[in-house]
Design a protein around this motif. Structure first.
Motif: not given
Length: 273
Positions: A198-204
């Motif tokens: 989440f902190d690295n901008g990875v989407s779900f």
């Protein structure tokens, strides 16, 4: 002066802990060959801190847990010596490995860091397969040549300015105490991995939620021969897959919470007024 041997290299042994009674005692006993032992404790509640505080060969510091990388970087700063041995509280350094460590740090041709393979123990029985047979970690290194990268919150990565070697002898790792303890640890790892993503901008996306845990179990149990560990293999492979499932569950929750916060603080459009 000619004929004088080089001074013995000193070693700082470092550990981070949280509620490790039952294993920390054997770990400490196995590293008393080090010149100093420093433990960073994350506010244990089971007597770990009190045990360490009363141990004559241990310096213990309490620090609230943020993540594994932060704890290890903090511990690293406390070491007085350049050579550092980092072990987990549930690991034991056997006599042959102790000798290999001492010989290595006193070798004038020693490298900057060394990988250790680990022998995994399911309670008091060895776990031979299930994805862990090739697991290795940097455990011995020169403090002046390394740092733990801040990009990972769990299964932290050591950045080495130089070359790494591999030790012959293995660390003994008591990874599995009981079902509930290992399950709690895997769920916690899942949460930290989700936060890292989440902190690295990875989407779900739902595809990962459905496929990744199943693949994790299949890969460890079939491809990595977990079935040869019999019941132990089923338990370990299932709980490792559960950790992956938790990772994507938590990632989904984090993205949902972020959307809710954005909507709460977004000003209403003129048409909605």
């Amino acid at each position: 002066m000619a004929g004088l041997s080089a001074p013995k290299q000193k070693i700082s042994a470092l550990i981070i802990t949280y509620n490790e009674m039952g294993y920390i005692e054997k770990c400490i006993d196995s590293i008393t060959f080090a010149d100093e032992i420093i433990v960073v404790d994350s506010l244990s509640t089971d007597g770990t801190f009190e045990y360490l505080q009363s141990h004559p060969n241990v310096k213990v510091i309490q620090k609230p847990f943020e993540n594994f990388t932060a704890q290890k970087n903090f511990a690293l700063k406390q070491a007085e010596n350049d050579w550092v041995l980092f072990v987990d509280a549930d690991e034991i350094v056997g006599h042959k490995l102790q000798n290999e460590i001492v010989q290595t740090v006193n070798d004038p041709n020693a490298l900057e860091a060394y990988w250790f393979y680990r022998k995994f123990m399911f309670q008091n029985r060895p776990l031979h397969f299930s994805g862990w047979q090739t697991d290795k970690n940097h455990r011995l290194f020169r403090k002046s040549k390394v740092k733990y990268t801040n990009t990972k919150l769990v299964h932290e990565t050591l950045e080495v300015d130089g070359s790494s070697g591999v030790f012959k002898e293995k660390l003994i790792h008591y990874c599995y105490k009981n079902y509930q303890e290992y399950k709690s640890k895997m769920l916690h790892y899942g949460y930290l991995k989700a936060k890292e993503k989440f902190d690295n901008g990875v989407s779900f996306n739902y595809l990962n939620l459905l496929i990744k845990p199943t693949w994790k179990f299949f890969y460890n149990f079939i491809v990595r021969l977990g079935f040869l560990d019999f019941q132990k293999g089923i338990t370990i492979c299932y709980l490792d897959a559960l950790s992956v499932l938790e990772r994507y569950r938590k990632l989904k929750q984090m993205h949902r919470s972020a959307v809710i916060k954005i909507n709460l603080f977004m000003p209403a459009s003129p048409e909605a007024r």
